[in-house]
Design a protein around this motif. Structure first.
Motif, PDB file in Angstrom:
ATOM      1  N   ILE A 106       0.839  -1.202   0.000  1.00  0.00           N
ATOM      2  CA  ILE A 106       0.000   0.000   0.000  1.00  0.00           C
ATOM      3  C   ILE A 106       0.878   1.257   0.000  1.00  0.00           C
ATOM      4  O   ILE A 106       0.602   2.220  -0.729  1.00  0.00           O
ATOM      5  N   LEU A 107       1.963   1.217   0.765  1.00  0.00           N
ATOM      6  CA  LEU A 107       2.872   2.360   0.774  1.00  0.00           C
ATOM      7  C   LEU A 107       3.463   2.602  -0.608  1.00  0.00           C
ATOM      8  O   LEU A 107       3.700   3.733  -1.025  1.00  0.00           O
ATOM      9  N   LEU A 108       3.657   1.507  -1.352  1.00  0.00           N
ATOM     10  CA  LEU A 108       4.204   1.588  -2.698  1.00  0.00           C
ATOM     11  C   LEU A 108       3.202   2.087  -3.723  1.00  0.00           C
ATOM     12  O   LEU A 108       3.572   2.510  -4.804  1.00  0.00           O
ATOM     13  N   GLY A 109       1.941   1.940  -3.410  1.00  0.00           N
ATOM     14  CA  GLY A 109       0.944   2.242  -4.426  1.00  0.00           C
ATOM     15  C   GLY A 109       0.626   1.057  -5.304  1.00  0.00           C
ATOM     16  O   GLY A 109       0.060   1.201  -6.380  1.00  0.00           O
ATOM     17  N   LEU A 110       0.982  -0.153  -4.862  1.00  0.00           N
ATOM     18  CA  LEU A 110       0.615  -1.350  -5.624  1.00  0.00           C
ATOM     19  C   LEU A 110      -0.778  -1.820  -5.258  1.00  0.00           C
ATOM     20  O   LEU A 110      -1.398  -2.580  -5.983  1.00  0.00           O
ATOM     21  N   GLU A 111      -1.234  -1.376  -4.102  1.00  0.00           N
ATOM     22  CA  GLU A 111      -2.589  -1.714  -3.685  1.00  0.00           C
ATOM     23  C   GLU A 111      -3.238  -0.463  -3.135  1.00  0.00           C
ATOM     24  O   GLU A 111      -2.568   0.444  -2.668  1.00  0.00           O
ATOM     25  N   LYS A 112      -4.534  -0.458  -3.201  1.00  0.00           N
ATOM     26  CA  LYS A 112      -5.251   0.712  -2.725  1.00  0.00           C
ATOM     27  C   LYS A 112      -5.777   0.429  -1.313  1.00  0.00           C
ATOM     28  O   LYS A 112      -6.331  -0.636  -1.058  1.00  0.00           O
ATOM     29  N   ALA A 113      -5.559   1.381  -0.424  1.00  0.00           N
ATOM     30  CA  ALA A 113      -6.113   1.242   0.916  1.00  0.00           C
ATOM     31  C   ALA A 113      -7.600   1.573   0.881  1.00  0.00           C
ATOM     32  O   ALA A 113      -8.036   2.380   0.061  1.00  0.00           O
ATOM     33  N   ASP A 114      -8.375   0.904   1.753  1.00  0.00           N
ATOM     34  CA  ASP A 114      -9.804   1.224   1.812  1.00  0.00           C
ATOM     35  C   ASP A 114      -9.998   2.656   2.310  1.00  0.00           C
ATOM     36  O   ASP A 114     -10.834   3.398   1.825  1.00  0.00           O
ATOM     37  N   LYS A 115      -9.207   2.978   3.301  1.00  0.00           N
ATOM     38  CA  LYS A 115      -9.276   4.324   3.883  1.00  0.00           C
ATOM     39  C   LYS A 115      -7.859   4.781   4.143  1.00  0.00           C
ATOM     40  O   LYS A 115      -6.950   3.971   4.272  1.00  0.00           O
ATOM     41  N   GLY A 116      -7.675   6.069   4.269  1.00  0.00           N
ATOM     42  CA  GLY A 116      -6.358   6.573   4.608  1.00  0.00           C
ATOM     43  C   GLY A 116      -5.607   7.058   3.387  1.00  0.00           C
ATOM     44  O   GLY A 116      -6.052   6.852   2.255  1.00  0.00           O
ATOM     45  N   ALA A 117      -4.462   7.718   3.621  1.00  0.00           N
ATOM     46  CA  ALA A 117      -3.714   8.318   2.517  1.00  0.00           C
ATOM     47  C   ALA A 117      -2.241   7.955   2.613  1.00  0.00           C
ATOM     48  O   ALA A 117      -1.722   7.738   3.697  1.00  0.00           O
ATOM     49  N   VAL A 118      -1.624   7.859   1.444  1.00  0.00           N
ATOM     50  CA  VAL A 118      -0.195   7.580   1.384  1.00  0.00           C
ATOM     51  C   VAL A 118       0.494   8.747   0.696  1.00  0.00           C
ATOM     52  O   VAL A 118      -0.031   9.300  -0.281  1.00  0.00           O
ATOM     53  N   GLU A 119       1.630   9.145   1.222  1.00  0.00           N
ATOM     54  CA  GLU A 119       2.422  10.175   0.547  1.00  0.00           C
ATOM     55  C   GLU A 119       3.818   9.637   0.310  1.00  0.00           C
ATOM     56  O   GLU A 119       4.412   9.014   1.191  1.00  0.00           O
ATOM     57  N   LEU A 120       4.299   9.850  -0.902  1.00  0.00           N
ATOM     58  CA  LEU A 120       5.679   9.502  -1.222  1.00  0.00           C
ATOM     59  C   LEU A 120       6.414  10.817  -1.449  1.00  0.00           C
ATOM     60  O   LEU A 120       5.967  11.642  -2.254  1.00  0.00           O
ATOM     61  N   PHE A 121       7.488  11.023  -0.750  1.00  0.00           N
ATOM     62  CA  PHE A 121       8.248  12.266  -0.873  1.00  0.00           C
ATOM     63  C   PHE A 121       7.333  13.484  -0.719  1.00  0.00           C
ATOM     64  O   PHE A 121       7.393  14.431  -1.498  1.00  0.00           O
ATOM     65  N   GLU A 122       6.488  13.402   0.261  1.00  0.00           N
ATOM     66  CA  GLU A 122       5.610  14.499   0.663  1.00  0.00           C
ATOM     67  C   GLU A 122       4.645  14.958  -0.418  1.00  0.00           C
ATOM     68  O   GLU A 122       4.270  16.118  -0.492  1.00  0.00           O
ATOM     69  N   GLN A 123       4.291  14.055  -1.282  1.00  0.00           N
ATOM     70  CA  GLN A 123       3.184  14.358  -2.205  1.00  0.00           C
ATOM     71  C   GLN A 123       2.478  13.058  -2.562  1.00  0.00           C
ATOM     72  O   GLN A 123       2.983  11.968  -2.270  1.00  0.00           O
ATOM     73  N   LYS A 124       1.323  13.208  -3.186  1.00  0.00           N
ATOM     74  CA  LYS A 124       0.596  11.999  -3.578  1.00  0.00           C
ATOM     75  C   LYS A 124       1.462  11.181  -4.529  1.00  0.00           C
ATOM     76  O   LYS A 124       2.177  11.757  -5.348  1.00  0.00           O
ATOM     77  N   PRO A 125       1.404   9.851  -4.428  1.00  0.00           N
ATOM     78  CA  PRO A 125       2.290   9.030  -5.265  1.00  0.00           C
ATOM     79  C   PRO A 125       2.083   9.301  -6.758  1.00  0.00           C
ATOM     80  O   PRO A 125       0.945   9.335  -7.229  1.00  0.00           O
ATOM     81  N   THR A 126       3.169   9.520  -7.463  1.00  0.00           N
ATOM     82  CA  THR A 126       3.109   9.677  -8.914  1.00  0.00           C
ATOM     83  C   THR A 126       4.082   8.688  -9.534  1.00  0.00           C
ATOM     84  O   THR A 126       4.913   8.117  -8.847  1.00  0.00           O
ATOM     85  N   LEU A 127       3.935   8.531 -10.827  1.00  0.00           N
ATOM     86  CA  LEU A 127       4.843   7.618 -11.518  1.00  0.00           C
ATOM     87  C   LEU A 127       6.279   8.091 -11.386  1.00  0.00           C
ATOM     88  O   LEU A 127       7.201   7.305 -11.279  1.00  0.00           O
ATOM     89  N   ASN A 128       6.455   9.408 -11.372  1.00  0.00           N
ATOM     90  CA  ASN A 128       7.808   9.931 -11.285  1.00  0.00           C
ATOM     91  C   ASN A 128       8.455   9.641  -9.949  1.00  0.00           C
ATOM     92  O   ASN A 128       9.669   9.469  -9.863  1.00  0.00           O
ATOM     93  N   ALA A 129       7.626   9.577  -8.897  1.00  0.00           N
ATOM     94  CA  ALA A 129       8.169   9.251  -7.577  1.00  0.00           C
ATOM     95  C   ALA A 129       8.792   7.863  -7.601  1.00  0.00           C
ATOM     96  O   ALA A 129       9.729   7.587  -6.863  1.00  0.00           O
ATOM     97  N   PHE A 130       8.273   6.993  -8.477  1.00  0.00           N
ATOM     98  CA  PHE A 130       8.791   5.627  -8.563  1.00  0.00           C
ATOM     99  C   PHE A 130      10.230   5.583  -9.052  1.00  0.00           C
ATOM    100  O   PHE A 130      10.917   4.598  -8.872  1.00  0.00           O
ATOM    101  N   ARG A 131      10.672   6.649  -9.678  1.00  0.00           N
ATOM    102  CA  ARG A 131      12.062   6.688 -10.141  1.00  0.00           C
ATOM    103  C   ARG A 131      13.036   6.636  -8.965  1.00  0.00           C
ATOM    104  O   ARG A 131      14.160   6.197  -9.106  1.00  0.00           O
ATOM    105  N   SER A 132      12.583   7.144  -7.811  1.00  0.00           N
ATOM    106  CA  SER A 132      13.481   7.193  -6.648  1.00  0.00           C
ATOM    107  C   SER A 132      13.158   6.079  -5.676  1.00  0.00           C
ATOM    108  O   SER A 132      13.426   6.187  -4.497  1.00  0.00           O
TER     109      SER A 132
END
Lengths: 402, 285
Positions: free
Chosen positions: B93-119
């Motif tokens: 879920i932290l990776l964005g491979l699965e969706k949480a029923d509730k709650g939010a995940v942030e990668l590098f202090e923003q919503k997960p984007t494909l570009n965040a996956f580069r790091s």
């Protein structure tokens, strides 16, 4: 773009390094088509026939000794039981046929041959009747001439003794019309012309287009589906999804990677059936290639879609009886015009149905683009729909904002 | 914009790697120009991963129950707990491979984007390798989809292979690899693009102690370069090497903190016993 190339390159490397898959993709369809060619392309064997009670029969000329063995009733019965002959004919009137009977196709062959001979028998009978009619007519003509003789003598006598009575008789006498000679009827002979194909067209020639579709579809379906399924089960798809690759790049990467192999496969397969198996084709090789190629795309996109619903290879192969076998039967290999409406509607949902139609148009009817654009378009539509669903499926499992 | 940022970031890390691992200095000069400017401001981010009030259930089984977790830049965070506690699900879920029923995940202090996956470097429980391909071709593919190319890619692959001690087996097909070799290659695939954040799901499972120690040395090395690592594990001596651990039990994060502090707090000699201590405390209540 770079991701697409990387995906495609990887898939090509995978197939090239996996010799078994490569063989299955290219050699297996050739082997099976060759087998089909032997089975359906072979000329049907001549039936073995015999006649009995032929010595006293005047029908004998209808049964040439090269086609019909002369046997005694006992020999014939024995040969029939030993399956040495398929049928024997008893020439005593009425003519009787005794069939071996265990193989419907041989029965049919024997009967069609016998029927041909029976036409000659009928001609012989007609000749016989003609001869007897001629005899009767000759006899009647003779008696008429004799009557006319007497009449003439009577007329002479009457002219001498009662001329007035004669004139009134002559006036009331019906005017006999001279029979005009009727032209002999022309001999009935069928003049057969073919709009498409020719009389050499055998079963393989008409099966061929459907067969090409079925095998290309089957092998691409198996390999493409399993390959994408493995991506899911080994976890490499997760790794892809945790990378910056875009959803459409995953699907299109697959399409392109396999597409290149499909081009090679279609080319080898098409050249093989056209130049080696000598299938009847008057169309252009390029048109055939295009259709086979488009069909493979729909097979690949469908297999990727169905791999979503399978959790291992076995479950993937369970789709074959569900997806491939109905297509074999409803694709145009067998006539489906007389089937219930819903079965025909089902046939219209099957990609191979359109490829068969298109390939028949190209190979047997020799049409170019105007003959197959519609079927080609539908096949492309199939692929587009499957690809879009595939991309949506991947997007659903990847909750990342794009 | 984000793309250029990530180029900066990659460049920055590239420099680190070359300085420390590679003997080749030829490319460093080129990379210097990239490192100028505000690179430093960009790389210092306090929260590479943040999950807030995550809930997840499959059918009628609750897998995650209100889990909140924030990682700090440059730490090794150990996620421990019995099988079925929801460790893998949390990582996914932290990776964005699965969706949480509730709650939010942030990668590098923003919503997960494909570009965040580069790091981001991810290593799953399964090896996730292409068995038909050679080790080199595997790394080549993963490096390519992370946007690497040309000489830099080639050099980096050799580098990474050395790190996991597979440089002699690059030509071999993965199908011929032993379990341990596959595991190491899988790790190399997660390292190849120099991510800043590693999510490693049981990276050392099934490895012999020697290799395990080498891998942990590598983790500390990466951490020293400023990378953040979240690692799930069963092995308790690995837990002691984490800066912070999170104890996950039945979908709940029951305790969180430095291993030493936690042990002191509950008055137990090992992290394992914290689970028992908390369970006892729960029973008393």
């Amino acid at each position: 773009m770079r991701n697409l190339v990387a995906m495609a390159k990887r898939i090509i490397r995978q197939i090239v390094r996996d010799k078994r898959t490569l063989a299955l993709l290219i050699i297996a369809p050739l082997l099976i088509l060759t087998l089909v060619w032997f089975i359906f392309g072979a000329k049907a064997a001549e039936p073995n026939l015999a006649i009995i009670h032929y010595k006293s029969s005047d029908l004998l000329p209808a049964f040439k000794s090269s086609d019909y063995a002369r046997m005694s009733p006992l020999q014939a019965r024995q040969a029939l039981a030993d399956k040495k002959i398929d049928a024997y004919i008893d020439l005593e009137t009425p003519v009787k046929v005794h069939l071996e009977g265990s193989d419907p196709s041989r029965n049919g062959l024997a009967m069609s041959k016998i029927n041909k001979s029976m036409q000659i028998v009928q001609q012989i009978n007609v000749k016989k009747m003609k001869a007897s009619f001629t005899d009767i007519i000759h006899a009647q003509q003779k008696s008429i001439q004799e009557q006319q003789q007497t009449l003439r003598q009577m007329t002479e006598v009457m002219q001498r003794y009662a001329p007035s009575a004669l004139t009134s008789i002559m006036q009331n006498a019906p005017k006999g019309e001279k029979p005009t000679a009727t032209a002999a009827p022309e001999k009935v002979k069928l003049d057969v012309t073919y709009l498409h194909g020719n009389d050499d067209l055998n079963t393989f020639d008409s099966f061929g287009p459907a067969m090409v579709g079925i095998f290309v579809f089957l092998f691409i379906f198996m390999i493409g589906g399993v390959s994408f399924l493995r991506e899911r089960t080994t976890g490499t798809l997760d790794r892809l999804m945790a990378s910056p690759i875009k959803n459409y790049q995953i699907i299109w990467g697959y399409m392109i990677g396999f597409g290149l192999f499909v081009i090679v496969q279609s080319f080898i397969l098409t050249c093989y059936i056209v130049y080696v198996l000598n299938i009847y084709t008057i169309g252009h090789l390029l048109d055939v290639l295009i259709i086979v190629f488009i069909l493979s795309f729909s097979a690949l996109s469908l297999s990727i879609l169905l791999s979503t619903f399978a959790s291992n290879e076995l479950q993937m192969f369970q789709f074959i009886p569900l997806v491939i076998v109905p297509q074999v039967f409803l694709s145009g290999l067998f006539p489906i015009d007389t089937l219930p409406g819903w079965v025909r509607a089902l046939g219209n949902l099957m990609p191979i149905h359109y490829s068969t139609e298109a390939l028949r148009n190209i190979m047997i009817r020799g049409t170019r683009f105007e003959g197959w654009w519609f079927d080609g378009l539908i096949l492309i539509l199939f692929s587009v729909v499957f690809i879009v669903i595939n991309i949506l499926v991947i997007r659903a499992s990847r909750p990342v904002v794009d | 914009m984000t793309y250029y940022l990530s180029v900066f970031i990659n460049g920055h890390f590239y420099l680190y790697w070359l300085l420390n691992i590679s003997q080749s200095h030829s490319i460093i000069i080129n990379e210097h120009s990239v490192q100028l400017g505000n690179t430093k401001d960009v790389t210092i981010m306090s929260y590479p991963v943040k999950g807030e009030h995550l809930h997840k259930h499959y059918k009628n089984q609750i897998v995650l129950n209100d889990v909140s977790l924030t990682l700090h830049e440059g730490e090794i965070y150990g996620l421990i707990g019995p099988s079925g506690a929801g460790k893998t699900t949390l990582v996914r879920i932290l990776l964005g491979l699965e969706k949480a029923d509730k709650g939010a995940v942030e990668l590098f202090e923003q919503k997960p984007t494909l570009n965040a996956f580069r790091s981001l470097g991810y290593m799953a429980q399964s090896d996730a390798l292409y068995n038909e391909l050679s080790a080199y071709q595997n790394l080549d593919f993963f490096a390519s989809i992370q946007g690497m190319s040309g000489k830099a890619k080639k050099q980096r692959i050799l580098e990474v292979a050395k790190t996991v001690n597979l440089e002699k087996d690059l030509k071999k097909s993965v199908a011929q690899f032993s379990g341990g070799m596959k595991r190491r290659l899988s790790l190399a695939a997660a390292l190849v693009h120099r991510p800043r954040l590693y999510l490693l799901d049981e990276p050392t499972v099934g490895l012999d102690p020697m290799i395990r120690r080498n891998i942990w040395t590598l983790f500390h090395y990466l951490k020293g370069k400023g990378a953040t690592i979240i690692v799930t594990t069963h092995v308790m001596d690995e837990v002691a090497q984490c800066d912070r651990v999170g104890l996950l039990s039945e979908g709940k994060l029951i305790a969180q903190g430095a291993p030493k502090e936690l042990m002191d707090h509950y008055g137990v000699p090992s992290v394992e016993e914290i689970f028992i201590a908390i369970e006892k405390a729960g029973d008393k209540k």
